[in-house]
Design a protein around this motif. Structure first.
Motif, PDB file in Angstrom:
ATOM      1  N   ASP A 211       0.812  -1.219   0.000  1.00  0.00           N
ATOM      2  CA  ASP A 211       0.000   0.000   0.000  1.00  0.00           C
ATOM      3  C   ASP A 211       0.845   1.269   0.000  1.00  0.00           C
ATOM      4  O   ASP A 211       0.355   2.351  -0.330  1.00  0.00           O
ATOM      5  N   LEU A 212       2.103   1.128   0.390  1.00  0.00           N
ATOM      6  CA  LEU A 212       2.946   2.312   0.543  1.00  0.00           C
ATOM      7  C   LEU A 212       3.328   2.932  -0.804  1.00  0.00           C
ATOM      8  O   LEU A 212       3.337   4.161  -0.944  1.00  0.00           O
ATOM      9  N   PHE A 213       3.628   2.094  -1.791  1.00  0.00           N
ATOM     10  CA  PHE A 213       4.091   2.616  -3.077  1.00  0.00           C
ATOM     11  C   PHE A 213       3.054   3.519  -3.746  1.00  0.00           C
ATOM     12  O   PHE A 213       3.379   4.650  -4.112  1.00  0.00           O
ATOM     13  N   PRO A 214       1.813   3.077  -3.943  1.00  0.00           N
ATOM     14  CA  PRO A 214       0.828   3.986  -4.557  1.00  0.00           C
ATOM     15  C   PRO A 214       0.552   5.200  -3.696  1.00  0.00           C
ATOM     16  O   PRO A 214       0.312   6.295  -4.225  1.00  0.00           O
ATOM     17  N   MET A 217       3.375   7.580  -4.404  1.00  0.00           N
ATOM     18  CA  MET A 217       3.324   8.111  -5.768  1.00  0.00           C
ATOM     19  C   MET A 217       2.285   9.217  -5.901  1.00  0.00           C
ATOM     20  O   MET A 217       2.444  10.134  -6.701  1.00  0.00           O
ATOM     21  N   GLU A 218       1.216   9.143  -5.109  1.00  0.00           N
ATOM     22  CA  GLU A 218       0.176  10.178  -5.147  1.00  0.00           C
ATOM     23  C   GLU A 218       0.585  11.440  -4.396  1.00  0.00           C
ATOM     24  O   GLU A 218      -0.099  12.464  -4.481  1.00  0.00           O
ATOM     25  N   ARG A 219       1.711  11.377  -3.683  1.00  0.00           N
ATOM     26  CA  ARG A 219       2.131  12.499  -2.845  1.00  0.00           C
ATOM     27  C   ARG A 219       3.548  12.960  -3.166  1.00  0.00           C
ATOM     28  O   ARG A 219       4.236  13.518  -2.294  1.00  0.00           O
ATOM     29  N   LEU A 220       3.992  12.758  -4.383  1.00  0.00           N
ATOM     30  CA  LEU A 220       5.347  13.154  -4.750  1.00  0.00           C
ATOM     31  C   LEU A 220       5.553  14.662  -4.676  1.00  0.00           C
ATOM     32  O   LEU A 220       6.690  15.134  -4.556  1.00  0.00           O
ATOM     33  N   ASP A 221       4.473  15.423  -4.755  1.00  0.00           N
ATOM     34  CA  ASP A 221       4.602  16.875  -4.691  1.00  0.00           C
ATOM     35  C   ASP A 221       4.758  17.380  -3.257  1.00  0.00           C
ATOM     36  O   ASP A 221       4.940  18.576  -3.031  1.00  0.00           O
ATOM     37  N   ARG A 222       4.744  16.457  -2.300  1.00  0.00           N
ATOM     38  CA  ARG A 222       4.852  16.842  -0.910  1.00  0.00           C
ATOM     39  C   ARG A 222       6.242  16.486  -0.362  1.00  0.00           C
ATOM     40  O   ARG A 222       6.906  15.588  -0.881  1.00  0.00           O
ATOM     41  N   PRO A 223       6.669  17.158   0.694  1.00  0.00           N
ATOM     42  CA  PRO A 223       8.017  16.904   1.253  1.00  0.00           C
ATOM     43  C   PRO A 223       8.068  15.628   2.087  1.00  0.00           C
ATOM     44  O   PRO A 223       8.188  15.661   3.321  1.00  0.00           O
ATOM     45  N   THR A 225       9.406  12.329   3.861  1.00  0.00           N
ATOM     46  CA  THR A 225      10.655  11.890   4.479  1.00  0.00           C
ATOM     47  C   THR A 225      10.597  10.380   4.710  1.00  0.00           C
ATOM     48  O   THR A 225       9.532   9.754   4.599  1.00  0.00           O
ATOM     49  N   VAL A 226      11.741   9.811   5.057  1.00  0.00           N
ATOM     50  CA  VAL A 226      11.774   8.384   5.391  1.00  0.00           C
ATOM     51  C   VAL A 226      10.878   8.117   6.589  1.00  0.00           C
ATOM     52  O   VAL A 226      10.184   7.092   6.658  1.00  0.00           O
ATOM     53  N   GLU A 227      10.855   9.059   7.519  1.00  0.00           N
ATOM     54  CA  GLU A 227       9.997   8.895   8.696  1.00  0.00           C
ATOM     55  C   GLU A 227       8.525   8.886   8.295  1.00  0.00           C
ATOM     56  O   GLU A 227       7.721   8.116   8.860  1.00  0.00           O
ATOM     57  N   ASP A 228       8.152   9.709   7.316  1.00  0.00           N
ATOM     58  CA  ASP A 228       6.766   9.702   6.823  1.00  0.00           C
ATOM     59  C   ASP A 228       6.417   8.345   6.230  1.00  0.00           C
ATOM     60  O   ASP A 228       5.327   7.797   6.474  1.00  0.00           O
ATOM     61  N   LEU A 229       7.328   7.804   5.430  1.00  0.00           N
ATOM     62  CA  LEU A 229       7.086   6.497   4.801  1.00  0.00           C
ATOM     63  C   LEU A 229       6.996   5.402   5.856  1.00  0.00           C
ATOM     64  O   LEU A 229       6.126   4.520   5.789  1.00  0.00           O
ATOM     65  N   ALA A 230       7.890   5.465   6.834  1.00  0.00           N
ATOM     66  CA  ALA A 230       7.886   4.448   7.886  1.00  0.00           C
ATOM     67  C   ALA A 230       6.602   4.505   8.702  1.00  0.00           C
ATOM     68  O   ALA A 230       6.014   3.470   9.047  1.00  0.00           O
ATOM     69  N   ARG A 231       6.183   5.722   9.001  1.00  0.00           N
ATOM     70  CA  ARG A 231       4.946   5.886   9.770  1.00  0.00           C
ATOM     71  C   ARG A 231       3.753   5.336   8.987  1.00  0.00           C
ATOM     72  O   ARG A 231       2.885   4.657   9.548  1.00  0.00           O
ATOM     73  N   ARG A 232       3.699   5.623   7.680  1.00  0.00           N
ATOM     74  CA  ARG A 232       2.610   5.117   6.849  1.00  0.00           C
ATOM     75  C   ARG A 232       2.631   3.591   6.794  1.00  0.00           C
ATOM     76  O   ARG A 232       1.573   2.939   6.804  1.00  0.00           O
ATOM     77  N   ALA A 233       3.822   3.016   6.726  1.00  0.00           N
ATOM     78  CA  ALA A 233       3.958   1.560   6.654  1.00  0.00           C
ATOM     79  C   ALA A 233       3.846   0.904   8.023  1.00  0.00           C
ATOM     80  O   ALA A 233       3.868  -0.333   8.123  1.00  0.00           O
ATOM     81  N   ASN A 234       3.760   1.734   9.077  1.00  0.00           N
ATOM     82  CA  ASN A 234       3.613   1.230  10.449  1.00  0.00           C
ATOM     83  C   ASN A 234       4.800   0.344  10.837  1.00  0.00           C
ATOM     84  O   ASN A 234       4.639  -0.760  11.357  1.00  0.00           O
ATOM     85  N   GLN A 259      11.610   8.492  -8.457  1.00  0.00           N
ATOM     86  CA  GLN A 259      10.220   8.723  -8.857  1.00  0.00           C
ATOM     87  C   GLN A 259       9.961  10.209  -9.140  1.00  0.00           C
ATOM     88  O   GLN A 259       9.208  10.556 -10.056  1.00  0.00           O
ATOM     89  N   ARG A 260      10.598  11.081  -8.395  1.00  0.00           N
ATOM     90  CA  ARG A 260      10.427  12.522  -8.631  1.00  0.00           C
ATOM     91  C   ARG A 260      11.005  12.926  -9.986  1.00  0.00           C
ATOM     92  O   ARG A 260      10.399  13.727 -10.715  1.00  0.00           O
ATOM     93  N   ILE A 261      12.151  12.371 -10.322  1.00  0.00           N
ATOM     94  CA  ILE A 261      12.760  12.687 -11.625  1.00  0.00           C
ATOM     95  C   ILE A 261      11.888  12.154 -12.748  1.00  0.00           C
ATOM     96  O   ILE A 261      11.671  12.817 -13.777  1.00  0.00           O
TER      97      ILE A 261
END
Length: 318
Positions: A211-214, A217-223, A225-234, A259-261
């Protein structure tokens, strides 16, 4: 129209030969005009296991092609036919782009065109390639190597990655992504990614990052962080990094940057937005940051990239 010559010889493996035909025979996107002119070249009827193939032209045609592809060979210990070696050398001297898929690297090495260059092949044969051709800098840990006019891929799926890389170089990310969708494969795996990565994105719905990848990808315009990804992935950042490396062969930050590039490439190709707007939409902040990362990753400034690939679009889209 750029000509892609596919060298056919006895003892080729079916997969890489058929793959090259599938990728370069037609444009599924309708965006690239003109597409490639694919020509199968050989010394005469050639055998691929149980199959026989009648080439379109002789091996001397390689010297008049823009790109020459050498598919995988089944027996890396067999002598490479002299006429094929001569044809490869002639094509190289004429300025053709030379591409080996999987064990096709042994053909390029035997012809001497890999001397002094980095190259790769299927991981099971990298030691043999390095031992037999000590002037070749064999990299056993990558999917493919791009030396500019001489390119080489590892085995099987990595051959798809290299073919998509060629299309991305020639026609841009949008067209390469369309081809990838038709093949039902990921649109981009960086050449430096490890050969042993099983898949660049989770293949199972129950994968911890499915679930983390999509979501990312929907939030590439946002800043992000690894902590954001980790929190989302629990999970912890360390655990996230481990799962990320297993699934993609790279770190969370490197994946995000890639992905940003890619997002910036698509926007440059398909919109008239300014570099500042695209930088924000791709999550790179400013035009200066975008230009720095884009040039380092793609090899050209974003403005040059836009001029190159917007010029290949049909008039209705420009």
């Amino acid at each position: 129209m750029a000509t892609v010559a596919l060298a056919a010889t006895d003892g080729m493996l079916h997969f890489e030969f058929a793959l090259a035909c599938e990728v370069f025979v037609r444009d599924p996107s309708g965006l690239a005009d003109p597409w490639y002119d694919l020509v199968v070249c050989g010394p005469g009827p050639v055998g691929m296991g149980r199959f026989r193939l009648e080439p379109d032209d002789g091996l001397d045609r390689l010297a008049r092609a823009d790109t020459v592809i050498i598919p995988a060979v089944a027996d890396v210990d067999a002598d490479v036919p002299a006429d094929l070696l001569d044809a490869v050398r002639a094509a190289h001297a004429a300025g053709a782009r030379l591409v080996s898929l999987c064990t096709g690297a042994f053909v390029l090495a035997a012809a001497g065109v890999l001397d002094g260059l980095r190259a790769t092949t299927h991981w099971a044969h990298t030691e043999a390639l390095a031992a037999r051709y000590p002037r070749v800098e064999v990299d056993a840990d990558v999917l493919y190597v791009d030396n500019g006019t001489v390119l080489a891929s590892a085995g099987k799926a990595a051959a798809i990655d290299l073919c998509l890389h060629l299309i991305r170089r020639d026609h841009g990310a949008t067209v390469a992504n369309a081809v990838a969708r038709r093949l039902v494969v990921p649109p981009h795996r960086a050449g430096g990614q490890a050969q042993f990565v099983t898949t660049p994105v989770p293949a199972r719905d129950d994968h911890p990052l499915a679930d983390l990848f999509p979501w990312a990808m929907e939030r590439l315009d946002r800043p992000l962080t690894v902590e954001d990804l980790a929190r989302r992935a629990n999970m912890s950042s360390r655990n996230l990094a481990r799962h990320f490396r297993s699934a993609t062969g790279t770190s969370p930050l490197h994946w995000l940057s890639t992905q940003r590039i890619r997002r910036a490439q698509e926007l440059l190709e398909n919109t008239d937005e300014s570099i500042d707007v695209i930088a924000r939409a791709a999550g790179l902040g400013t035009a200066t940051t975008l230009r720095r990362h884009f040039h380092r990753t793609v090899g050209v400034p974003p403005d040059t990239y836009r001029r190159t690939f917007r010029s290949t679009r049909p008039a209705a889209e420009s």
